[in-house]
Design a protein around this motif. Structure first.
Motif, short mmCIF file in Angstrom:
data_model
loop_
_atom_site.label_atom_id
_atom_site.label_comp_id
_atom_site.label_asym_id
_atom_site.label_seq_id
_atom_site.Cartn_x
_atom_site.Cartn_y
_atom_site.Cartn_z
N SER A 26 0.52 -0.99 -0.03
CA SER A 26 0.07 -0.31 0.15
C SER A 26 0.73 1.17 0.42
O SER A 26 -0.03 1.74 -0.12
CB SER A 26 -1.21 -0.08 1.11
N SER A 27 2.05 0.99 0.08
CA SER A 27 2.88 2.42 0.31
C SER A 27 4.15 2.05 0.26
O SER A 27 4.77 0.30 0.71
CB SER A 27 2.74 3.12 1.36
N ILE B 86 6.68 1.88 2.58
CA ILE B 86 6.56 1.95 3.46
C ILE B 86 6.52 0.88 3.94
O ILE B 86 7.58 -0.41 4.98
CB ILE B 86 6.86 2.45 5.28
N CYS C 230 -0.62 16.89 1.30
CA CYS C 230 -0.21 17.60 2.78
C CYS C 230 1.04 19.34 1.91
O CYS C 230 1.18 19.85 3.33
CB CYS C 230 0.77 16.81 3.10
N CYS D 120 3.12 12.57 3.68
CA CYS D 120 2.27 12.53 4.52
C CYS D 120 2.20 10.79 3.76
O CYS D 120 2.42 10.68 3.11
CB CYS D 120 1.02 12.99 4.52
N ALA D 121 1.34 9.72 4.41
CA ALA D 121 0.85 8.64 3.78
C ALA D 121 0.86 7.92 2.40
O ALA D 121 0.46 7.52 2.05
CB ALA D 121 0.01 8.24 4.89
N SER D 122 0.02 8.86 2.16
CA SER D 122 -0.88 9.71 0.53
C SER D 122 0.12 9.59 -1.15
O SER D 122 -0.05 9.23 -1.44
CB SER D 122 -1.55 10.81 0.29
N ASN E 296 3.42 8.81 0.13
CA ASN E 296 5.11 7.92 0.36
C ASN E 296 5.90 8.37 1.38
O ASN E 296 7.78 8.68 1.12
CB ASN E 296 6.33 7.52 -0.12
N HIS E 297 5.40 9.69 1.94
CA HIS E 297 6.28 10.51 2.77
C HIS E 297 7.79 11.11 2.50
O HIS E 297 8.61 12.14 2.98
CB HIS E 297 6.62 9.76 4.08
N ARG F 36 3.58 13.81 -5.33
CA ARG F 36 2.92 12.55 -6.04
C ARG F 36 3.18 12.95 -7.73
O ARG F 36 2.25 13.18 -7.79
CB ARG F 36 1.40 12.57 -5.18
#
Length: 459
Positions: free
Chosen positions: A43-44, A46, A338, A379-381, A383-384, A388
């Protein structure tokens, strides 16, 4: 951890346990159940890093690791997967939005088996100690993408790069590339011309193929014949005849282009002009009633002219043949979830706006007034990373009669660039600054892609 010695021999002869028979035909399938099982792990970036790093290389199969790595790369939007052998292990990295990120470390003995499996899958020779290219399809429950594989011998073993060719990327139309409205209008008028040449310039990975395909789809008409010659064919385009160079069979860009022009085409796409023969035939085609799209490796749009001269193109033919030349780069988009206003004092922002206000009059002034700069957070959206996706920054140099006369007189690249700017060309860097002022990207991204910003941009 040790693997049985005969396992490597088995991998070279047939598909190891866990790999479906369809894989041998150049297709690797990941079923819906397996895709759902790995959803959380991919999902990411991380999550993928944690799952890949925790993989049990002693008990896990080649198929399960390949499933995890391919699914993760696709899910997080990676454009490439890098397998880089080092002393004692192999480094696995994903390229996301132009940057490489570590994903895992693979034991060397496991990697040797994996490399054999992937080479069989991609139709490559197992015992060839030379660079090779291959290809296979990756099928999910809801879509299919192509994997283009490149290998090269290195100090600690073969290194592989897998390019993920997702059809959803190439489906972007011209309006989705990031062109400003004034540049888009200019380009649309050039595409509508019955003949001539439109060139695109930029380094490898700058999005030239995506732009060329978007141009081709925009121009493609049922009453016209469109033929391409590419190296390789990256994406299938419906309604368009696509051919691929084959040096071993003597089918180069030049020989292929000679054959294509005898096929009664209206529109021709040449993947790249690499030599004098190809340049001469392409220019002749543009002068004799065909609309030609192609690319050359140059740093910017004006730089395409000296490149054509390097190929011994005639100065008297370049101007009449060329309609326009594009230059482009890709910059990362700020994550909308973010991003936040950058800490910029009013004087600095006013100076940047004043500089942007000096751009050609055709630039929409609403892109400059009442705007602000933003910065990446993470942020999580995204991948920090704070970013994007990517967007193009462009420059379009029209080659009119006056520009053609300048080229015929043997003007140098600096003179050509100055002439183009004086006559209204918005440079890639200026386009990037406008996108930064609209909060799409950052000035740091623009500077990384185009070089140091001018003194008028004190940031």
């Amino acid at each position: 951890m040790r693997l049985k010695q005969d396992a490597e021999e088995r991998a070279a002869r047939r598909a190891p346990s866990g790999v479906s028979a369809s894989a041998l035909a150049g297709v690797f399938e990941i079923g819906a159940a397996r895709e759902a099982e790995l959803a959380a792990s991919t999902s990411s970036l991380i999550a993928a890093h944690e799952a890949l790093s925790a993989f049990d290389f002693g008990r896990g199969t080649l198929a399960s690791f390949l499933e995890l790595s391919l699914l993760a790369a696709s899910a997080i939007g990676a454009s490439d997967i890098h397998f880089e052998p080092e002393e004692g292990s192999v480094r696995l990295r994903f390229r996301i939005d132009g940057f490489l990120y570590d994903a895992a470390r693979i034991p060397s003995d496991f990697y040797r088996l994996l490399a054999s499996r992937v080479k069989i899958l991609a139709g490559m020779k197992l015992n060839a100690d030379r660079p090779q290219d291959g290809r296979f399809s990756l099928r999910f429950s809801r879509k299919s993408i192509e994997i283009r594989l490149s290998s090269a011998p290195a100090q600690y073993g073969e290194t592989f790069v897998a390019r993920l060719l997702d059809p959803s990327v190439i489906s972007v139309d011209l309006s989705g590339l990031g062109l400003r409205s004034d540049d888009l209008d200019m380009l649309l008028s050039e595409i509508a011309m019955p003949n001539g040449m439109i060139l695109n310039t930029g380094p490898t990975g700058s999005g030239k193929t995506t732009t060329l395909y978007a141009l081709l789809r925009q121009r493609s008409r049922s009453e016209e014949k469109v033929i391409t010659i590419e190296d390789p064919i990256e994406y299938a385009l419906p309604g368009i005849e696509q051919t691929q160079v084959n040096p071993e069979a003597g089918y180069s860009f030049a020989t292929g282009l000679r054959a294509i022009v005898r096929q009664d085409p209206d529109v021709i796409l040449i993947g790249e002009i690499r030599d004098g023969d190809t340049a001469a035939i392409a220019i002749q085609a543009a002068l004799t009633g065909h609309l030609v799209f192609s690319t050359v490796h140059a740093n910017d749009a004006p730089g395409a002219i000296p490149r054509l001269l390097d190929f011994e193109a005639k100065t008297s033919s370049i101007g009449p043949a060329l309609n326009c030349v594009m230059g482009q780069r890709l910059v990362r988009r700020l994550c909308d979830a973010c991003k936040r206003p950058a800490k910029t004092d009013a004087a600095t922002l006013d100076a940047i706006r004043t500089y942007a206000g000096s751009f050609p009059a055709r630039v929409d002034r609403s892109q400059i007034a009442n705007t602000a700069l933003f910065e990446a957070v993470g942020c999580a959206s995204c991948n920090h990373t704070g970013y994007r996706g990517r967007i193009g920054i462009f420059e379009i140099m029209r080659v009119d009669h006056d520009m053609g006369s300048l080229i015929e007189k043997g003007a140098g690249p600096t003179d050509i660039r100055d002439f183009a700017i004086t006559h209204g060309m918005v440079t890639m860097q200026q386009d990037g600054i406008l996108k930064a002022l609209r909060g799409i990207t950052t000035l740091d991204e623009v500077s990384s892609a185009t070089g140091p910003l001018p003194p008028q941009v004190p940031f």
